[in-house]
Scaffold this motif. Structure first.
Motif, mmCIF file in Angstrom:
data_model
loop_
_atom_site.group_PDB
_atom_site.id
_atom_site.type_symbol
_atom_site.label_atom_id
_atom_site.label_comp_id
_atom_site.label_asym_id
_atom_site.label_seq_id
_atom_site.Cartn_x
_atom_site.Cartn_y
_atom_site.Cartn_z
ATOM 1 N N TRP A 181 0.807 -1.213 0.000
ATOM 2 C CA TRP A 181 0.000 0.000 0.000
ATOM 3 C C TRP A 181 0.850 1.278 0.000
ATOM 4 O O TRP A 181 0.305 2.375 0.019
ATOM 5 C CB TRP A 181 -0.910 0.009 1.231
ATOM 6 N N ASP A 182 2.164 1.130 -0.006
ATOM 7 C CA ASP A 182 3.079 2.283 0.002
ATOM 8 C C ASP A 182 2.880 3.168 1.228
ATOM 9 O O ASP A 182 2.951 4.396 1.147
ATOM 10 C CB ASP A 182 2.920 3.124 -1.275
ATOM 11 N N PHE A 183 2.662 2.535 2.371
ATOM 12 C CA PHE A 183 2.574 3.290 3.619
ATOM 13 C C PHE A 183 3.975 3.732 4.037
ATOM 14 O O PHE A 183 4.965 3.117 3.645
ATOM 15 C CB PHE A 183 1.959 2.406 4.719
ATOM 16 N N PRO A 184 4.068 4.780 4.845
ATOM 17 C CA PRO A 184 5.386 5.216 5.330
ATOM 18 C C PRO A 184 5.996 4.171 6.258
ATOM 19 O O PRO A 184 5.282 3.380 6.886
ATOM 20 C CB PRO A 184 5.090 6.518 6.088
ATOM 21 N N GLU A 185 7.319 4.175 6.360
ATOM 22 C CA GLU A 185 8.019 3.198 7.172
ATOM 23 C C GLU A 185 7.556 3.223 8.621
ATOM 24 O O GLU A 185 7.505 2.180 9.293
ATOM 25 C CB GLU A 185 9.536 3.455 7.104
#
Length: 276
Positions: A193-197
């Motif tokens: 989902w390309d969430f932040p680290e």
């Protein structure tokens, strides 16, 4: 007892071969997320994106007029709702609606487990938001989202479990397998989902009592402590462990935040927001 390593291999193979599809964000959620990340998008632009989804539009208006966020003037249009709620909360609400749609199963035991995990996620989200109040370097809406998605890895595990009679018929064994596999799968979903680290780390660490963040407390610390606080509130015999995450949040192990004035009402208002 099921071989969890073989089950994990089967699960990953099913995902890789598209026999089992990981939860994906629909187009409206992707557009909202991208608009939020750009930080230059106006409330009007985000409202235009949301307007294409009737269920989401209704939810935002409902939340904007809820006890937690309502102002003196009732809100009846999306632009005002987005402006009042803020873009980070709007993103969290988008994710919550998607997760509610995902939390479904055909088997009665698994459906009950989906419902239980969703209810727990909502509670952890509410407690996480409250825990973030005194941490100026963290965003309270992001903390709430971290609580909401912390156990999202359980979804594909439950979906795969529908094909295994030994799990469908044994709630204890199902719980054991979820606890073992959910962190890895949850991390994989949020990466997709390309969430932040800072959020990808949450599913990977929410059961790791030895987890210790670098610097100040992070969202993984908050969710871990929120789960402990939930146990403390539900079980009078539960003894709060003195874990690093509690120190990171500047708390003492014996503190039950539910007993702090106003906290229980805040948590209830947040939970209502996700249930209506």
């Amino acid at each position: 007892m099921i071989d969890e390593k073989q089950f994990l291999n089967d699960l990953n193979e099913a995902i890789d071969s598209n026999k089992l599809t990981l939860p994906t964000l629909p187009e409206v959620a992707l557009k909202v997320r991208d608009a939020v990340e750009q930080e230059t998008s106006s409330a009007n632009e985000i409202a235009d994106i949301i307007a294409s989804d009737a269920a989401l539009s209704a939810r935002l208006l409902q939340v904007a007029n809820s006890p937690l966020y309502r102002g003196r003037v009732p809100i009846d249009n999306l632009q005002m709702a987005v402006a009042r709620l803020g873009v980070r909360l709007v993103r969290s609400l988008v994710i919550s609606l998607i997760m509610q749609q995902i939390f479904q199963a055909t088997d009665d035991l698994l459906d009950a487990k989906f419902h239980q995990i969703w209810e727990e996620s909502v509670q952890i989200a509410a407690i996480s938001r409250v825990l973030s109040y005194n941490l100026d370097h963290l965003d309270k809406e992001q903390a709430m989202l971290a609580g909401l998605i912390h156990n999202i890895g359980a979804l594909p595990v439950l979906a795969m479990a529908e094909t295994r009679d030994e799990l469908v018929q044994d709630a204890t064994e199902l719980d054991r397998v979820i606890d073992i596999l959910s962190p890895q799968i949850g991390q994989r979903i949020l990466e997709m989902w390309d969430f932040p680290e800072s959020l990808i780390k949450v599913p990977a660490n929410f059961l790791n009592l030895e987890y210790e963040s670098e610097g100040g407390g992070d969202y993984s610390d908050i969710v871990l402590v929120a789960r402990l606080q939930a146990n403390l509130n539900q079980n009078t015999d539960f003894e709060m462990p003195n874990v690093p995450a509690i120190k990171k949040l500047g708390m003492e192990p014996e503190v039950n935040i539910i007993e702090i004035e106003g906290v229980a009402e805040d948590i209830q208002n947040i939970e209502v927001m996700f249930h209506n």
